[in-house]
Motif scaffolding. Sequence first.
Motif, PDB file in Angstrom:
ATOM      1  N   GLU A  20       6.327  -1.239  10.205  1.00 41.29           N
ATOM      2  CA  GLU A  20       5.452  -2.371   9.941  1.00 41.29           C
ATOM      3  C   GLU A  20       4.063  -1.834   9.596  1.00 41.29           C
ATOM      4  O   GLU A  20       3.754  -0.672   9.875  1.00 41.29           O
ATOM      5  CB  GLU A  20       5.362  -3.270  11.175  1.00 41.29           C
ATOM      6  N   THR A  21       3.233  -2.659   9.004  1.00 37.80           N
ATOM      7  CA  THR A  21       1.874  -2.257   8.662  1.00 37.80           C
ATOM      8  C   THR A  21       0.954  -2.516   9.856  1.00 37.80           C
ATOM      9  O   THR A  21       0.998  -3.577  10.463  1.00 37.80           O
ATOM     10  CB  THR A  21       1.370  -3.044   7.437  1.00 37.80           C
ATOM     11  N   PHE A  22       0.143  -1.507  10.185  1.00 35.44           N
ATOM     12  CA  PHE A  22      -0.834  -1.608  11.263  1.00 35.44           C
ATOM     13  C   PHE A  22      -2.228  -1.703  10.648  1.00 35.44           C
ATOM     14  O   PHE A  22      -2.482  -1.115   9.597  1.00 35.44           O
ATOM     15  CB  PHE A  22      -0.745  -0.382  12.183  1.00 35.44           C
ATOM     16  N   SER A  23      -3.125  -2.403  11.313  1.00 34.61           N
ATOM     17  CA  SER A  23      -4.455  -2.608  10.739  1.00 34.61           C
ATOM     18  C   SER A  23      -5.308  -1.345  10.767  1.00 34.61           C
ATOM     19  O   SER A  23      -6.194  -1.186   9.935  1.00 34.61           O
ATOM     20  CB  SER A  23      -5.182  -3.746  11.465  1.00 34.61           C
ATOM     21  N   THR A  24      -5.033  -0.443  11.706  1.00 30.99           N
ATOM     22  CA  THR A  24      -5.822   0.786  11.791  1.00 30.99           C
ATOM     23  C   THR A  24      -4.924   2.019  11.787  1.00 30.99           C
ATOM     24  O   THR A  24      -3.753   1.965  12.179  1.00 30.99           O
ATOM     25  CB  THR A  24      -6.683   0.822  13.072  1.00 30.99           C
ATOM     26  N   HIS A  25      -5.535   3.118  11.394  1.00 29.92           N
ATOM     27  CA  HIS A  25      -4.859   4.410  11.420  1.00 29.92           C
ATOM     28  C   HIS A  25      -4.443   4.760  12.844  1.00 29.92           C
ATOM     29  O   HIS A  25      -3.322   5.206  13.096  1.00 29.92           O
ATOM     30  CB  HIS A  25      -5.804   5.476  10.849  1.00 29.92           C
ATOM     31  N   ASP A  26      -5.353   4.549  13.807  1.00 28.23           N
ATOM     32  CA  ASP A  26      -5.059   4.891  15.203  1.00 28.23           C
ATOM     33  C   ASP A  26      -3.877   4.097  15.758  1.00 28.23           C
ATOM     34  O   ASP A  26      -3.085   4.624  16.540  1.00 28.23           O
ATOM     35  CB  ASP A  26      -6.288   4.686  16.079  1.00 28.23           C
TER      36      ASP A  26
END
Length: 110
Positions: free
Chosen positions: A37-43
């Motif tokens: 899934e796509t996460f809003s941040t790299h971390d």
Amino acid sequence: MQGFWSLDQGRSAMKVCYEIVPHDGGWAYRYDGVYSETFSTHDSALAAARFVALEQQVGGESAGISYQDEDSNWHEEYADGGDRPEAVILDAGGEPDIPDPGDEPNPHAA
């Protein structure tokens, strides 16, 4: 580098490689061309990949397995529940991250 399964020389351990990559306006981890899934941040994507990588290394119970191949021949094998792959995370611009199975997986860390 794409995700991969490979046999080490002289060892039966497999390797699984997850990549942290930009995806759909955010970040994701990728294995063998398949995106999480796509996460809003790299971390957040990195924390999720670490969680998945640690879970990949958890052993299970040993068992006998049987399967039928493409020629309709049946095969019997023994699956060692402790024979787990080594998971590696490649982060864009960084060194490979090899999660320690002794770490506590926490998907909400970031």
